[in-house]
Design a protein around this motif. Structure first.
Motif, mmCIF file in Angstrom:
data_model
loop_
_atom_site.group_PDB
_atom_site.id
_atom_site.type_symbol
_atom_site.label_atom_id
_atom_site.label_comp_id
_atom_site.label_asym_id
_atom_site.label_seq_id
_atom_site.Cartn_x
_atom_site.Cartn_y
_atom_site.Cartn_z
ATOM 1 N N GLY A 19 0.841 -1.191 0.000
ATOM 2 C CA GLY A 19 0.000 0.000 0.000
ATOM 3 C C GLY A 19 0.871 1.235 0.000
ATOM 4 O O GLY A 19 2.104 1.149 -0.077
ATOM 5 N N ARG A 20 0.256 2.392 0.091
ATOM 6 C CA ARG A 20 1.003 3.649 0.153
ATOM 7 C C ARG A 20 1.896 3.664 1.377
ATOM 8 O O ARG A 20 1.551 3.079 2.399
ATOM 9 C CB ARG A 20 0.053 4.845 0.185
ATOM 10 C CG ARG A 20 -0.620 5.077 -1.135
ATOM 11 C CD ARG A 20 0.370 5.683 -2.087
ATOM 12 N NE ARG A 20 -0.222 5.851 -3.392
ATOM 13 C CZ ARG A 20 0.478 6.134 -4.462
ATOM 14 N NH1 ARG A 20 1.777 6.273 -4.390
ATOM 15 N NH2 ARG A 20 -0.121 6.277 -5.607
ATOM 16 N N GLY A 21 3.026 4.345 1.298
ATOM 17 C CA GLY A 21 4.017 4.354 2.360
ATOM 18 C C GLY A 21 3.665 5.208 3.550
ATOM 19 O O GLY A 21 4.516 5.919 4.070
ATOM 20 N N ASP A 22 2.422 5.141 4.011
ATOM 21 C CA ASP A 22 1.990 5.913 5.179
ATOM 22 C C ASP A 22 2.605 5.344 6.456
ATOM 23 O O ASP A 22 2.875 4.151 6.564
ATOM 24 C CB ASP A 22 0.466 5.890 5.293
ATOM 25 C CG ASP A 22 -0.220 6.500 4.078
ATOM 26 O OD1 ASP A 22 0.326 7.469 3.527
ATOM 27 O OD2 ASP A 22 -1.283 6.000 3.694
ATOM 28 N N ALA A 23 2.776 6.210 7.441
ATOM 29 C CA ALA A 23 3.454 5.849 8.687
ATOM 30 C C ALA A 23 2.763 4.722 9.434
ATOM 31 O O ALA A 23 3.420 3.906 10.062
ATOM 32 C CB ALA A 23 3.579 7.082 9.577
ATOM 33 N N HIS A 52 11.857 4.930 -3.129
ATOM 34 C CA HIS A 52 11.533 6.350 -2.984
ATOM 35 C C HIS A 52 10.529 6.614 -1.862
ATOM 36 O O HIS A 52 10.101 7.753 -1.666
ATOM 37 C CB HIS A 52 11.021 6.909 -4.301
ATOM 38 C CG HIS A 52 12.037 6.825 -5.399
ATOM 39 N ND1 HIS A 52 13.198 7.564 -5.403
ATOM 40 C CD2 HIS A 52 12.081 6.052 -6.509
ATOM 41 C CE1 HIS A 52 13.907 7.259 -6.474
ATOM 42 N NE2 HIS A 52 13.248 6.339 -7.161
ATOM 43 N N GLY A 53 10.132 5.581 -1.152
ATOM 44 C CA GLY A 53 9.253 5.750 -0.004
ATOM 45 C C GLY A 53 7.783 5.947 -0.327
ATOM 46 O O GLY A 53 6.996 6.252 0.561
#
Length: 87
Positions: A19-23, A52-53
């Motif tokens: 998924g998206r690189g959310d914390a 790239h995070g």
């Protein structure tokens, strides 16, 4: 008795969730997994960012007890808006 799966239960089953690189993505994946596998061993959860995070991959190993359990876990993971894919 016809086998619906090639797996023999119980077994350790790895799942990769992207998924998206959310914390808090790891925490989200763990919370969903624990609803289906309450005995999830947190030492067998590994999170990794893309170069790239932008993306986050979380690999976890669940102690699967049935095909229905895995189907339900994959179903909930795949249906979540923050999960791009579950493998």
């Amino acid at each position: 008795m016809a086998a619906d799966t090639l797996l023999t239960f119980p077994c350790d089953f790895p799942i990769k969730v992207v998924g998206r690189g959310d914390a808090d993505f790891d925490a989200l994946v763990i919370a969903i997994a624990q609803r289906h596998a309450p005995d999830l061993d947190l030492t067998r959860v590994l999170g990794r960012n893309s170069r790239h995070g932008n993306w986050r991959a979380v690999t976890l190993v669940v102690r699967a007890t049935s095909q229905a359990q895995l189907d339900a876990l994959y179903g909930e993971l795949s249906a979540h808006e923050r999960v791009t894919m579950a493998l």
